[in-house]
Scaffold this motif. Structure first.
Motif, short mmCIF file in Angstrom:
data_model
loop_
_atom_site.label_atom_id
_atom_site.label_comp_id
_atom_site.label_asym_id
_atom_site.label_seq_id
_atom_site.Cartn_x
_atom_site.Cartn_y
_atom_site.Cartn_z
N LYS A 1 72.58 56.17 49.73
CA LYS A 1 71.71 56.19 50.91
C LYS A 1 71.80 57.54 51.61
O LYS A 1 70.78 58.11 52.01
N ALA A 2 73.00 58.09 51.72
CA ALA A 2 73.18 59.39 52.36
C ALA A 2 72.44 60.48 51.59
O ALA A 2 71.76 61.32 52.19
N VAL A 3 72.58 60.47 50.27
CA VAL A 3 71.90 61.47 49.44
C VAL A 3 70.38 61.34 49.59
O VAL A 3 69.67 62.34 49.75
N TYR A 4 69.88 60.11 49.57
CA TYR A 4 68.44 59.87 49.72
C TYR A 4 67.95 60.41 51.06
O TYR A 4 66.93 61.11 51.13
N GLU A 5 68.66 60.09 52.14
CA GLU A 5 68.24 60.53 53.47
C GLU A 5 68.27 62.05 53.60
O GLU A 5 67.37 62.64 54.20
N MET A 6 69.27 62.69 53.02
CA MET A 6 69.33 64.15 53.08
C MET A 6 68.22 64.78 52.23
O MET A 6 67.66 65.81 52.60
N LYS A 7 67.86 64.15 51.11
CA LYS A 7 66.72 64.65 50.31
C LYS A 7 65.42 64.53 51.11
O LYS A 7 64.58 65.43 51.07
N MET A 8 65.26 63.42 51.81
CA MET A 8 64.06 63.24 52.63
C MET A 8 64.03 64.28 53.75
O MET A 8 62.97 64.82 54.07
N TRP A 9 65.19 64.58 54.32
CA TRP A 9 65.23 65.62 55.34
C TRP A 9 64.89 66.97 54.71
O TRP A 9 64.20 67.78 55.32
N GLY A 10 65.35 67.19 53.48
CA GLY A 10 65.01 68.43 52.77
C GLY A 10 63.51 68.57 52.60
O GLY A 10 62.95 69.67 52.76
N ARG A 11 62.84 67.47 52.30
CA ARG A 11 61.37 67.50 52.20
C ARG A 11 60.75 67.81 53.55
O ARG A 11 59.76 68.52 53.64
N HIS A 12 61.34 67.23 54.59
CA HIS A 12 60.84 67.52 55.95
C HIS A 12 61.00 69.01 56.24
O HIS A 12 60.11 69.63 56.81
N LEU A 13 62.13 69.58 55.83
CA LEU A 13 62.36 71.01 56.02
C LEU A 13 61.31 71.84 55.27
O LEU A 13 60.78 72.81 55.80
N TRP B 1 57.94 70.54 66.96
CA TRP B 1 58.30 70.18 65.59
C TRP B 1 59.74 70.57 65.28
O TRP B 1 60.44 69.87 64.55
N THR B 2 60.20 71.66 65.86
CA THR B 2 61.59 72.08 65.67
C THR B 2 62.53 71.01 66.22
O THR B 2 63.53 70.65 65.57
N VAL B 3 62.21 70.48 67.40
CA VAL B 3 63.03 69.41 67.99
C VAL B 3 63.01 68.18 67.08
O VAL B 3 64.06 67.58 66.81
N VAL B 4 61.83 67.80 66.58
CA VAL B 4 61.72 66.64 65.69
C VAL B 4 62.54 66.87 64.41
O VAL B 4 63.24 65.96 63.94
N LEU B 5 62.48 68.07 63.85
CA LEU B 5 63.24 68.39 62.64
C LEU B 5 64.74 68.27 62.90
O LEU B 5 65.48 67.72 62.06
N LEU B 6 65.20 68.76 64.04
CA LEU B 6 66.63 68.66 64.37
C LEU B 6 67.07 67.22 64.57
O LEU B 6 68.14 66.81 64.11
N PHE C 1 67.31 65.65 61.25
CA PHE C 1 68.54 66.07 60.58
C PHE C 1 69.72 65.25 61.07
O PHE C 1 70.54 64.78 60.26
N LEU C 2 69.84 65.09 62.38
CA LEU C 2 70.96 64.32 62.93
C LEU C 2 70.96 62.88 62.42
O LEU C 2 72.01 62.33 62.07
N ILE C 3 69.79 62.28 62.38
CA ILE C 3 69.68 60.90 61.88
C ILE C 3 70.04 60.86 60.39
O ILE C 3 70.83 60.01 59.95
N SER C 4 69.48 61.78 59.61
CA SER C 4 69.76 61.81 58.17
C SER C 4 71.24 62.08 57.90
O SER C 4 71.86 61.44 57.06
N PHE C 5 71.81 63.04 58.62
CA PHE C 5 73.21 63.40 58.43
C PHE C 5 74.13 62.27 58.87
O PHE C 5 75.25 62.13 58.36
N SER C 6 73.68 61.43 59.80
CA SER C 6 74.51 60.32 60.26
C SER C 6 74.85 59.37 59.11
O SER C 6 75.90 58.72 59.13
#
Length: 178
Positions: free
Chosen positions: A108-120, A153-158, A161-166
């Motif tokens: 789940k953590a890897v999936y969420e970080m990959k999704m954040w990577g796509r967001h980035l 959008w920068t705030v949303v991205l951050l 990230f916090l949610i994904s990294f959690s």
């Protein structure tokens, strides 16, 4: 401008539905692939319409910034959105529900970080487009709405990230059966 964004979004889903209908109902795989490959053309058309609108003297608005976000998200998440639509089509139209694997722990953590990577990636693409719009318009008050889009959008991205990294710090665990 907002009209063109809404039109692009509707066209995007019509092309995807048409591609899936052609694949599963009409059994025409090559035509289906062709239709699904049209989705980047919709992004390109929105990009051209945005540039034309600004070139014709339109004042930059939130909608112009939203067009850049739309294009970035469409490019970064396009393949996964098509896969999601494919699964829904199979479930709703073909009555063939796909089993979705529920992720826990490290997966789940890897999936969420990959999704954040796509967001980035979407953010980078959209940010480049917004930066080009700002350069095109020039400095001054006219670029303020586009700068606000980047800031928001920068705030949303951050936050994303916090949610994904959690999920890395606090892994999702399976619920125990009673």
């Amino acid at each position: 401008m907002l009209f063109w964004i809404i039109t692009a979004e509707i066209a995007f889903w019509i092309v995807i539905f048409s591609g899936l209908y052609t694949r599963y109902i009409l059994k025409r795989d090559k035509l289906s692939i062709f239709l699904l490959l049209l989705t980047p053309l919709i992004d390109f058309a929105l990009l051209v319409l945005t540039a034309i609108d600004l070139k014709n003297g339109a004042t930059a608005t939130f909608a112009h910034g939203l067009a850049a976000i739309y294009i970035g998200v469409s490019i970064a998440f396009g393949k996964s959105m098509i896969a999601w639509a494919d699964g829904k089509f199979q479930t709703w139209v073909l009555n063939n529900p796909l089993r979705k694997k529920v992720l826990y722990g490290k997966e789940k953590a890897v999936y969420e970080m990959k999704m954040w990577g796509r967001h980035l990636i979407a953010y980078i693409i959209g940010g480049i487009l917004l930066g080009l719009m700002i350069l095109y318009i020039g400095t001054g008050e006219g670029t303020r709405p586009l700068q606000r889009v980047i800031s928001g959008w920068t705030v949303v991205l951050l936050i994303d990230f916090l949610i994904s990294f959690s999920y890395v710090v606090f892994p999702k665990r399976e619920r125990e059966s009673l």
